[in-house]
Scaffold this motif. Structure first.
Motif, mmCIF file in Angstrom:
data_model
loop_
_atom_site.group_PDB
_atom_site.id
_atom_site.type_symbol
_atom_site.label_atom_id
_atom_site.label_comp_id
_atom_site.label_asym_id
_atom_site.label_seq_id
_atom_site.Cartn_x
_atom_site.Cartn_y
_atom_site.Cartn_z
ATOM 1 N N LEU A 11 -7.480 3.225 8.545
ATOM 2 C CA LEU A 11 -7.699 2.396 7.355
ATOM 3 C C LEU A 11 -8.958 2.828 6.620
ATOM 4 O O LEU A 11 -8.952 3.003 5.395
ATOM 5 C CB LEU A 11 -7.812 0.921 7.752
ATOM 6 N N ALA A 65 -0.229 3.650 3.063
ATOM 7 C CA ALA A 65 0.482 3.194 1.867
ATOM 8 C C ALA A 65 -0.425 2.352 0.978
ATOM 9 O O ALA A 65 -0.381 2.447 -0.249
ATOM 10 C CB ALA A 65 1.726 2.405 2.261
ATOM 11 N N ASN A 66 -1.286 1.540 1.611
ATOM 12 C CA ASN A 66 -2.218 0.735 0.827
ATOM 13 C C ASN A 66 -3.089 1.603 -0.070
ATOM 14 O O ASN A 66 -3.540 1.160 -1.126
ATOM 15 C CB ASN A 66 -3.135 -0.072 1.760
ATOM 16 N N PHE A 67 -3.347 2.811 0.373
ATOM 17 C CA PHE A 67 -4.254 3.669 -0.388
ATOM 18 C C PHE A 67 -3.561 4.925 -0.905
ATOM 19 O O PHE A 67 -4.188 5.964 -1.104
ATOM 20 C CB PHE A 67 -5.505 3.962 0.442
ATOM 21 N N GLY A 68 -2.266 4.804 -1.113
ATOM 22 C CA GLY A 68 -1.540 5.833 -1.858
ATOM 23 C C GLY A 68 -1.355 7.160 -1.143
ATOM 24 O O GLY A 68 -1.094 8.175 -1.794
ATOM 25 N N SER A 116 4.018 -1.917 10.086
ATOM 26 C CA SER A 116 3.873 -1.098 8.873
ATOM 27 C C SER A 116 4.037 -1.943 7.614
ATOM 28 O O SER A 116 3.789 -1.456 6.511
ATOM 29 C CB SER A 116 4.874 0.060 8.872
ATOM 30 N N ALA A 117 4.466 -3.183 7.777
ATOM 31 C CA ALA A 117 4.619 -4.099 6.628
ATOM 32 C C ALA A 117 5.513 -3.498 5.546
ATOM 33 O O ALA A 117 5.260 -3.689 4.356
ATOM 34 C CB ALA A 117 3.243 -4.482 6.067
ATOM 35 N N GLY A 118 6.516 -2.747 5.963
ATOM 36 C CA GLY A 118 7.457 -2.192 4.997
ATOM 37 C C GLY A 118 7.143 -0.763 4.569
ATOM 38 O O GLY A 118 7.963 -0.106 3.941
ATOM 39 N N ALA A 119 5.967 -0.281 4.924
ATOM 40 C CA ALA A 119 5.573 1.065 4.474
ATOM 41 C C ALA A 119 6.541 2.125 5.001
ATOM 42 O O ALA A 119 6.893 3.065 4.285
ATOM 43 C CB ALA A 119 4.149 1.374 4.929
ATOM 44 N N HIS A 126 7.687 4.483 1.399
ATOM 45 C CA HIS A 126 6.336 4.759 0.928
ATOM 46 C C HIS A 126 5.706 5.937 1.661
ATOM 47 O O HIS A 126 4.733 6.513 1.193
ATOM 48 C CB HIS A 126 5.447 3.518 1.106
ATOM 49 N N ARG A 151 0.850 1.650 7.294
ATOM 50 C CA ARG A 151 0.467 0.585 6.366
ATOM 51 C C ARG A 151 -0.857 0.902 5.672
ATOM 52 O O ARG A 151 -1.007 0.739 4.458
ATOM 53 C CB ARG A 151 0.352 -0.723 7.141
ATOM 54 N N ALA A 152 -1.826 1.361 6.466
ATOM 55 C CA ALA A 152 -3.120 1.721 5.895
ATOM 56 C C ALA A 152 -2.956 2.825 4.853
ATOM 57 O O ALA A 152 -3.543 2.776 3.766
ATOM 58 C CB ALA A 152 -4.074 2.181 7.000
#
Lengths: 240, 240
Positions: free
Chosen positions: A151, A24-27, A49-52, A57, A21-22
């Protein structure tokens, strides 16, 4: 060239999910997992992972050994909080991120190693790294877990991209609204002053000029937009 | 002067714990909680805080309203991911942290607002802020939760302390005058709104809230000094 996050012998599937998740949040796309305790895939990683992980992703690769996982990497950082006797350069996350971004521009890949939750990276793991990343934390309370470290590192890597290109951050806001020009502002101030003058505000007379200047200064430093001036006109008109 | 983290109507005790842990990692002490859904103290916060709550690393204060929680603060940031029509300056976490550090050096306190997990900060919450913090994230996967946002902000505040102190942001001339705190500004705004309301300014009724928010936003981003607020009070009183 990608920047790889490499989780070395991670224990909790949940933490693998938080790392994904961390990232994916930052590409970041490339997650490498070395000898995960509970195997892979791991159902426990999905929800954190909230979907990551489920939505494509993140590209996950699993390796038996760290040697294999870092084989194609040009530069390897080991994240560790502890003082290590090993003679390796020690970086903060920010400078490591900036160096990684520069390396990327030269066609070179970077790997960041994160150790198992309980023990952290072993001496043998760290021996495979070119340099160490240590996170600056409060010496009286240092309790960064795996997901938090990932993160911060992902965030810094994303920020480093923006540093180089100047201003990549979306700095929107009232700056986008058309600013009032001087004429509009002076027009408003003249109206306000006239109304106040009519009510005897600027007294005593010897202080009138200073009072007017102060009032003007107050509104002049507001970076007023056209819309702001219209609103202020309406407010003053309504009050008077 | 401390930097306060203010959790507005947080839902999960677990997330309050994660925030406390993030804060303690980066040397922050003051956690203010506004109307927590499950009350306070909350057993569910303890384990995720990794000892930060139990071992005296964090001072917790609970408030019924956000107004009360920010009353003694000199500058208030609202963290929000959404595009907002409100005319407030938008900052990245890094520049907000640097500005907070400089403010601290001048004896001024800063508050950072974090909204409820599901909905984020409301328009009314954001209206109480001077500026907005938006975290730069991957537009294709933006899923920062409360604990993660708090971690990044705490990290940047800690990093800002270490940054070169010579690199000061340009503050304009009025910086020497004591800035108004939130309570003074809200008091002025309440007075202005009441006067305008009595004259039927906020019409049509369905636009009243937006009009009030815009008016509030206009004055909130002015960095008003105590003297400014006194002057504005006098001006409004004189006009009315």
């Amino acid at each position: 060239m990608p920047t790889h996050f490499i989780l070395v012998r991670p224990q909790m599937g949940e933490n693998i999910g938080f790392c994904a998740r961390a990232m994916a949040n930052f590409g970041l796309r490339s997650l490498r997992i070395v000898a995960p305790r509970d195997g892979w895939p791991n159902e426990a990683a999905n929800r954190p992972s909230a979907g990551a992980l489920q939505d494509g992703h993140i590209d996950v690769q699993v390796f038996d050994t760290l040697e294999a996982a870092v084989a194609d990497c040009h530069y390897v950082y080991a994240t560790t909080a502890r003082e290590r006797a090993l003679a390796k350069p020690v970086n903060g996350p920010r400078e490591a991120a900036q160096a990684s971004f520069q390396r990327q521009g030269r066609g070179l890949s970077t790997a960041i190693l994160f150790g198992p939750e309980r023990s952290g990276l072993s001496g043998d793991d760290i021996a495979l790294a070119n340099a160490i990343i240590t996170f600056p934390v409060n010496p009286e309370f240092s309790s960064l877990n795996l997901g938090q470290a990932a993160l911060l590192m992902a965030y810094e890597l994303y920020q480093a991209q923006g540093d180089d290109e100047g201003e990549l951050l979306p700095f929107v806001g009232h700056q986008d609204a058309p600013p009032a020009n001087s004429q509009m502002i002076q027009h408003f101030l003249a109206d306000l002053q006239a109304r106040l003058d009519a009510r005897g505000y600027f007294t005593p007379a010897e202080r009138a000029d200073v009072m007017k200047q102060n009032l003007q200064a107050l509104f002049m430093r507001m970076d007023l937009t056209e819309q702001d001036v219209k609103s202020l006109f309406a407010v003053v008109k309504m009050l008077g």
